[in-house]
Design a protein around this motif. Structure first.
Motif, PDB file in Angstrom:
ATOM      1  N   LEU A  25       0.821  -1.221   0.000  1.00 19.04           N
ATOM      2  CA  LEU A  25       0.000   0.000   0.000  1.00 19.04           C
ATOM      3  C   LEU A  25       0.851   1.265   0.000  1.00 19.04           C
ATOM      4  CD1 LEU A  25      -2.866  -1.066   2.439  1.00 19.04           C
ATOM      5  CD2 LEU A  25      -2.871  -1.077  -0.077  1.00 19.04           C
ATOM      6  N   LYS A  26       2.108   1.178   0.419  1.00 18.06           N
ATOM      7  CA  LYS A  26       2.998   2.343   0.380  1.00 18.06           C
ATOM      8  C   LYS A  26       3.247   2.808  -1.047  1.00 18.06           C
ATOM      9  CE  LYS A  26       5.556   1.781   4.644  1.00 18.06           C
ATOM     10  NZ  LYS A  26       6.833   1.458   5.281  1.00 18.06           N
ATOM     11  N   ASN A  27       3.055   1.932  -2.016  1.00 26.41           N
ATOM     12  CA  ASN A  27       3.270   2.296  -3.419  1.00 26.41           C
ATOM     13  C   ASN A  27       2.147   3.154  -3.998  1.00 26.41           C
ATOM     14  OD1 ASN A  27       5.793   1.116  -3.932  1.00 26.41           O
ATOM     15  ND2 ASN A  27       4.839  -0.897  -4.056  1.00 26.41           N
ATOM     16  N   ILE A  28       1.073   3.322  -3.269  1.00 28.86           N
ATOM     17  CA  ILE A  28      -0.021   4.159  -3.771  1.00 28.86           C
ATOM     18  C   ILE A  28       0.438   5.608  -3.735  1.00 28.86           C
ATOM     19  CG2 ILE A  28      -2.366   4.962  -3.341  1.00 28.86           C
ATOM     20  CD1 ILE A  28      -2.986   2.183  -2.188  1.00 28.86           C
ATOM     21  N   ARG A  29       0.383   6.246  -4.885  1.00 21.02           N
ATOM     22  CA  ARG A  29       0.826   7.635  -4.994  1.00 21.02           C
ATOM     23  C   ARG A  29      -0.074   8.389  -5.980  1.00 21.02           C
ATOM     24  NH1 ARG A  29       3.745   4.153  -7.525  1.00 21.02           N
ATOM     25  NH2 ARG A  29       4.478   4.483  -9.623  1.00 21.02           N
ATOM     26  N   LYS A  30       0.217   9.656  -6.152  1.00 17.34           N
ATOM     27  CA  LYS A  30      -0.616  10.517  -6.993  1.00 17.34           C
ATOM     28  C   LYS A  30      -0.873   9.873  -8.334  1.00 17.34           C
ATOM     29  CE  LYS A  30       0.314  14.797  -4.744  1.00 17.34           C
ATOM     30  NZ  LYS A  30       0.321  16.203  -4.851  1.00 17.34           N
ATOM     31  N   PRO A  31      -2.085   9.992  -8.813  1.00 17.22           N
ATOM     32  CA  PRO A  31      -3.168  10.867  -8.362  1.00 17.22           C
ATOM     33  C   PRO A  31      -4.021  10.267  -7.244  1.00 17.22           C
ATOM     34  CG  PRO A  31      -3.898   9.734 -10.310  1.00 17.22           C
ATOM     35  CD  PRO A  31      -2.471   9.291 -10.050  1.00 17.22           C
ATOM     36  N   PHE A  32      -3.590   9.116  -6.692  1.00 19.53           N
ATOM     37  CA  PHE A  32      -4.364   8.467  -5.639  1.00 19.53           C
ATOM     38  C   PHE A  32      -3.793   8.824  -4.276  1.00 19.53           C
ATOM     39  CE2 PHE A  32      -4.424   5.769  -9.419  1.00 19.53           C
ATOM     40  CZ  PHE A  32      -5.770   5.817  -9.711  1.00 19.53           C
ATOM     41  N   LEU A  33      -4.669   9.069  -3.331  1.00 20.93           N
ATOM     42  CA  LEU A  33      -4.259   9.379  -1.968  1.00 20.93           C
ATOM     43  C   LEU A  33      -4.955   8.429  -1.009  1.00 20.93           C
ATOM     44  CD1 LEU A  33      -4.672  13.269  -1.996  1.00 20.93           C
ATOM     45  CD2 LEU A  33      -2.541  11.987  -2.193  1.00 20.93           C
TER      46      LEU A  33
END
Length: 149
Positions: A25-33
């Motif tokens: 889940l740490k890989n989730i980045r923009k455009p997702f928050l």
């Protein structure tokens, strides 16, 4: 789709630990928050939940993760008996798979709504099949992300 033993959360030994999930889940980045904390499974649900906001579309949704296998899906809301499946954003799939390559399974709306047959249930434990029958569960999504208690 032949379902593996433990997918319902009953008779289950998780194939991952929470640290592995947090790392993915740490890989989730923009455009997702990510919004809020990761919600753990409880006595009546077999999935983790992470609220996500898409900055492009301004939409919020929930990422669900099965508690036994790294199976991911997206839903509009987190109401246990009213999970409304949505299509998985392609860009989010790419972000999640960076950590574990292709060992995660992503189910889209069409797959989650598929009816399961008795042949799909042959690998499940007895208590799992009893729960599926008791709750009159018909679709793949209702089994993989359930609120059996």
């Amino acid at each position: 789709m032949k379902l593996q033993k433990g997918i319902t959360g009953f008779e289950a030994n998780s194939s991952f630990d929470q640290e592995q999930l947090v790392s993915i889940l740490k890989n989730i980045r923009k455009p997702f928050l990510k919004e809020g904390d990761l919600i753990k499974p409880n006595e009546s649900s077999n999935f983790y939940q992470q609220k996500i906001k898409d900055e492009k579309s301004k939409k919020e949704f929930y990422l669900l993760i099965n508690s036994t296998y790294l199976i991911f899906s997206c839903v509009e809301n987190s109401r246990c008996y009213d999970l409304r499946c949505i299509d998985f954003p392609i860009e989010l799939i790419s972000q999640l798979k960076q950590e574990v390559n292709s060992s995660i399974i992503v189910l889209d709306r069409k797959e989650l709504l598929q009816n399961v047959s008795k042949e799909d249930l042959t690998e499940l434990g007895e208590s799992e099949v009893k729960q599926i029958n008791y709750w009159n569960t018909k679709s793949l999504g209702e089994i993989v992300f359930n609120c059996f208690d």
